[in-house]
Motif scaffolding. Sequence first.
Motif, PDB file in Angstrom:
ATOM      1  N   ILE A  20       0.586  -1.161  -0.054  1.00 12.98           N
ATOM      2  CA  ILE A  20       0.233   0.161   0.109  1.00 12.98           C
ATOM      3  C   ILE A  20       0.976   1.400  -0.058  1.00 12.98           C
ATOM      4  O   ILE A  20       0.667   2.174  -0.825  1.00 12.98           O
ATOM      5  CB  ILE A  20      -1.129   0.055   1.248  1.00 12.98           C
ATOM      6  CG1 ILE A  20      -2.056  -1.106   0.782  1.00 12.98           C
ATOM      7  CG2 ILE A  20      -1.790   1.461   1.208  1.00 12.98           C
ATOM      8  CD1 ILE A  20      -2.554  -1.351   2.286  1.00 12.98           C
ATOM      9  N   ASP A  21       2.059   1.692   1.094  1.00  5.96           N
ATOM     10  CA  ASP A  21       2.699   2.221   0.556  1.00  5.96           C
ATOM     11  C   ASP A  21       3.537   2.464  -0.466  1.00  5.96           C
ATOM     12  O   ASP A  21       3.287   3.856  -0.654  1.00  5.96           O
ATOM     13  CB  ASP A  21       4.298   2.700   2.097  1.00  5.96           C
ATOM     14  CG  ASP A  21       3.167   2.191   3.675  1.00  5.96           C
ATOM     15  OD1 ASP A  21       2.577   2.655   3.805  1.00  5.96           O
ATOM     16  OD2 ASP A  21       3.699   1.729   4.311  1.00  5.96           O
ATOM     17  N   GLU A  22       4.112   1.910  -1.444  1.00  8.02           N
ATOM     18  CA  GLU A  22       4.382   1.722  -1.917  1.00  8.02           C
ATOM     19  C   GLU A  22       3.897   2.232  -3.259  1.00  8.02           C
ATOM     20  O   GLU A  22       4.175   3.436  -4.326  1.00  8.02           O
ATOM     21  CB  GLU A  22       5.118   0.762  -3.115  1.00  8.02           C
ATOM     22  CG  GLU A  22       5.506   0.371  -4.211  1.00  8.02           C
ATOM     23  CD  GLU A  22       7.194   1.169  -4.765  1.00  8.02           C
ATOM     24  OE1 GLU A  22       7.813   1.392  -4.997  1.00  8.02           O
ATOM     25  OE2 GLU A  22       7.524   1.744  -2.978  1.00  8.02           O
ATOM     26  N   MET A  32       1.464   4.040  -2.980  1.00  8.47           N
ATOM     27  CA  MET A  32       0.761   5.877  -2.801  1.00  8.47           C
ATOM     28  C   MET A  32       1.909   6.557  -3.097  1.00  8.47           C
ATOM     29  O   MET A  32       1.698   7.441  -4.002  1.00  8.47           O
ATOM     30  CB  MET A  32       0.773   5.894  -0.935  1.00  8.47           C
ATOM     31  CG  MET A  32      -0.554   5.040  -0.566  1.00  8.47           C
ATOM     32  SD  MET A  32      -1.150   5.380   0.589  1.00  8.47           S
ATOM     33  CE  MET A  32      -1.782   7.403   1.175  1.00  8.47           C
ATOM     34  N   ALA A  33       3.239   6.174  -2.736  1.00  3.95           N
ATOM     35  CA  ALA A  33       3.882   6.635  -2.800  1.00  3.95           C
ATOM     36  C   ALA A  33       4.769   6.657  -5.128  1.00  3.95           C
ATOM     37  O   ALA A  33       5.031   7.835  -5.055  1.00  3.95           O
ATOM     38  CB  ALA A  33       5.331   5.981  -2.461  1.00  3.95           C
ATOM     39  N   LEU A  34       3.871   5.398  -5.634  1.00  5.18           N
ATOM     40  CA  LEU A  34       3.973   5.926  -7.103  1.00  5.18           C
ATOM     41  C   LEU A  34       3.015   6.857  -7.406  1.00  5.18           C
ATOM     42  O   LEU A  34       2.826   7.899  -8.533  1.00  5.18           O
ATOM     43  CB  LEU A  34       3.554   4.578  -7.169  1.00  5.18           C
ATOM     44  CG  LEU A  34       5.014   3.127  -7.520  1.00  5.18           C
ATOM     45  CD1 LEU A  34       4.467   1.844  -7.469  1.00  5.18           C
ATOM     46  CD2 LEU A  34       6.515   4.064  -8.416  1.00  5.18           C
ATOM     47  N   TRP A  35       1.841   7.231  -7.076  1.00  3.73           N
ATOM     48  CA  TRP A  35       1.008   8.177  -7.426  1.00  3.73           C
ATOM     49  C   TRP A  35       1.091   9.107  -7.343  1.00  3.73           C
ATOM     50  O   TRP A  35       1.182  10.303  -8.240  1.00  3.73           O
ATOM     51  CB  TRP A  35      -0.270   7.527  -6.879  1.00  3.73           C
ATOM     52  CG  TRP A  35      -1.081   6.488  -7.520  1.00  3.73           C
ATOM     53  CD1 TRP A  35      -1.615   5.407  -7.250  1.00  3.73           C
ATOM     54  CD2 TRP A  35      -2.256   7.079  -9.337  1.00  3.73           C
ATOM     55  NE1 TRP A  35      -2.112   4.803  -8.908  1.00  3.73           N
ATOM     56  CE2 TRP A  35      -3.097   5.492  -9.351  1.00  3.73           C
ATOM     57  CE3 TRP A  35      -2.144   7.969  -9.398  1.00  3.73           C
ATOM     58  CZ2 TRP A  35      -3.281   5.845 -10.410  1.00  3.73           C
ATOM     59  CZ3 TRP A  35      -3.444   8.377 -11.197  1.00  3.73           C
ATOM     60  CH2 TRP A  35      -3.776   6.996 -11.336  1.00  3.73           C
ATOM     61  N   GLU A  36       1.831   9.265  -6.333  1.00  4.11           N
ATOM     62  CA  GLU A  36       2.216  10.759  -5.844  1.00  4.11           C
ATOM     63  C   GLU A  36       3.395  11.436  -6.544  1.00  4.11           C
ATOM     64  O   GLU A  36       2.859  12.589  -7.665  1.00  4.11           O
ATOM     65  CB  GLU A  36       2.636  10.944  -4.236  1.00  4.11           C
ATOM     66  CG  GLU A  36       2.935  12.480  -3.450  1.00  4.11           C
ATOM     67  CD  GLU A  36       2.919  12.512  -2.676  1.00  4.11           C
ATOM     68  OE1 GLU A  36       3.937  13.236  -2.080  1.00  4.11           O
ATOM     69  OE2 GLU A  36       3.249  11.071  -1.247  1.00  4.11           O
ATOM     70  N   ALA A  37       4.005  10.092  -7.170  1.00  5.73           N
ATOM     71  CA  ALA A  37       5.178  10.762  -8.288  1.00  5.73           C
ATOM     72  C   ALA A  37       4.556  11.457  -9.444  1.00  5.73           C
ATOM     73  O   ALA A  37       4.767  12.092 -10.099  1.00  5.73           O
ATOM     74  CB  ALA A  37       6.341   9.523  -8.005  1.00  5.73           C
ATOM     75  N   ALA A  38       4.111  10.500  -9.584  1.00 10.01           N
ATOM     76  CA  ALA A  38       2.980  10.259 -10.848  1.00 10.01           C
ATOM     77  C   ALA A  38       2.342  11.576 -11.529  1.00 10.01           C
ATOM     78  O   ALA A  38       2.230  11.896 -12.170  1.00 10.01           O
ATOM     79  CB  ALA A  38       1.988   9.322 -11.123  1.00 10.01           C
ATOM     80  N   VAL A  39       1.842  11.650 -10.366  1.00  6.90           N
ATOM     81  CA  VAL A  39       0.248  12.811 -10.608  1.00  6.90           C
ATOM     82  C   VAL A  39       1.067  14.440  -9.764  1.00  6.90           C
ATOM     83  O   VAL A  39       0.861  15.482 -10.272  1.00  6.90           O
ATOM     84  CB  VAL A  39      -0.727  12.360  -9.858  1.00  6.90           C
ATOM     85  CG1 VAL A  39      -1.738  13.803  -9.473  1.00  6.90           C
ATOM     86  CG2 VAL A  39      -1.518  11.313 -11.017  1.00  6.90           C
ATOM     87  N   GLY A  40       2.112  13.829  -9.174  1.00  3.85           N
ATOM     88  CA  GLY A  40       2.708  15.624  -8.368  1.00  3.85           C
ATOM     89  C   GLY A  40       2.146  16.193  -6.698  1.00  3.85           C
ATOM     90  O   GLY A  40       2.463  16.964  -5.948  1.00  3.85           O
ATOM     91  N   THR A  41       0.334  14.802  -6.843  1.00  8.88           N
ATOM     92  CA  THR A  41       0.440  16.021  -5.864  1.00  8.88           C
ATOM     93  C   THR A  41      -0.557  13.868  -4.668  1.00  8.88           C
ATOM     94  O   THR A  41      -0.580  13.471  -5.128  1.00  8.88           O
ATOM     95  CB  THR A  41      -0.894  16.840  -5.456  1.00  8.88           C
ATOM     96  OG1 THR A  41      -2.277  15.844  -6.440  1.00  8.88           O
ATOM     97  CG2 THR A  41      -0.818  17.641  -5.956  1.00  8.88           C
ATOM     98  N   PRO A  42      -0.319  13.915  -3.332  1.00 14.72           N
ATOM     99  CA  PRO A  42      -0.644  13.066  -2.373  1.00 14.72           C
ATOM    100  C   PRO A  42      -2.741  13.341  -2.379  1.00 14.72           C
ATOM    101  O   PRO A  42      -2.950  13.812  -2.274  1.00 14.72           O
ATOM    102  CB  PRO A  42       0.146  13.031  -0.908  1.00 14.72           C
ATOM    103  CG  PRO A  42      -0.220  14.541  -0.635  1.00 14.72           C
ATOM    104  CD  PRO A  42      -0.057  15.113  -2.274  1.00 14.72           C
ATOM    105  N   VAL A  43      -3.110  11.879  -2.570  1.00 11.98           N
ATOM    106  CA  VAL A  43      -4.879  11.940  -2.047  1.00 11.98           C
ATOM    107  C   VAL A  43      -4.470  11.208  -0.338  1.00 11.98           C
ATOM    108  O   VAL A  43      -3.446  10.864  -0.090  1.00 11.98           O
ATOM    109  CB  VAL A  43      -5.107  10.649  -2.622  1.00 11.98           C
ATOM    110  CG1 VAL A  43      -3.943   9.007  -2.255  1.00 11.98           C
ATOM    111  CG2 VAL A  43      -6.405  10.584  -2.605  1.00 11.98           C
TER     112      VAL A  43
END
Length: 298
Positions: A153-155, A157-168
């Motif tokens: 789960i942590d990995e 979330m980190a991949l999505w934040e890096a791709a979009v530029g903002t955390p969820v």
Amino acid sequence: MSVWSLFKRIVRKEGARANSSRFRSHGVLRDPSNDSLNREESFRVEALEPRILLSADPVLGEMARIADKAGWDDPLANTAAIVDIIDDVAGQDSKVAEIETLEPIDPEVVWPEAWSEGVASADPDTPHLDHLTLAVDATGAAAINLADAQATIDEAMALWEAAVGTPVTGLTFSVGQLSGRELASYSAGQITIDDNAAGAGWFIDATLSDNAEYTTLDGYTLRAGAGDAATSVDLLTAVLHELGHAYGFDHGDGLALMGAELDLGERLLLPTIVPADPASLPALSSQLYYQVLADGAI
């Protein structure tokens, strides 16, 4: 002015016992010995194509029609009765015109209760629920818990934040038993992971920084060649998929990762850059992809 009104004015003016010669001159009397209906001067025949028009006094013609229907040979002897008939007809017409048209009534349909069993009514306040499903049937795999899935789960979330530029933010994760082939679901900030991947079992990658177990690139999909990765469902892909819903992406929104099904031995990755607006992604059918085999052939 209607025929009956004109007729009444003529008859009442001249009296019910008017001189019968007037009616004889118009061909109303039906006495066979002196039947003025046969007199040539009572009618005018006009040569019209494609029909022949027969002209006569309309009031007296109506009088003759009523008399003929009643079986009276002499209309003059029954003038008062003819006037009463016309009055009655006019009264009936006026009553019909006064009748109000009733508004149509929609009948209430009562369906048998058995037909409604198992059918859930749509509730506008119920949050939308998205599912990722397994492409095949499977049973008997061991279950996992939330602690087992936390590193994945942590990995993701980190991949999505890096791709979009903002955390969820505001997300809650849980592991439980979903129904049928459901692998995971998302609804209103809640991501639920099925405890045994719909019976197929989860592949929990111990080396999330690489994809060493997946040796073949097939279109948009990495495929595992052997081992647990090939016979189980990739947990990383499932979590990445549900996080996509949290970011606003739906099934078929231009990311192969957001397909509705996942098969055994498949891994779908997130692009390194993903636009925040799903509508800006091109359709999958317009994107290029490669197939790289285990021996290195493309």
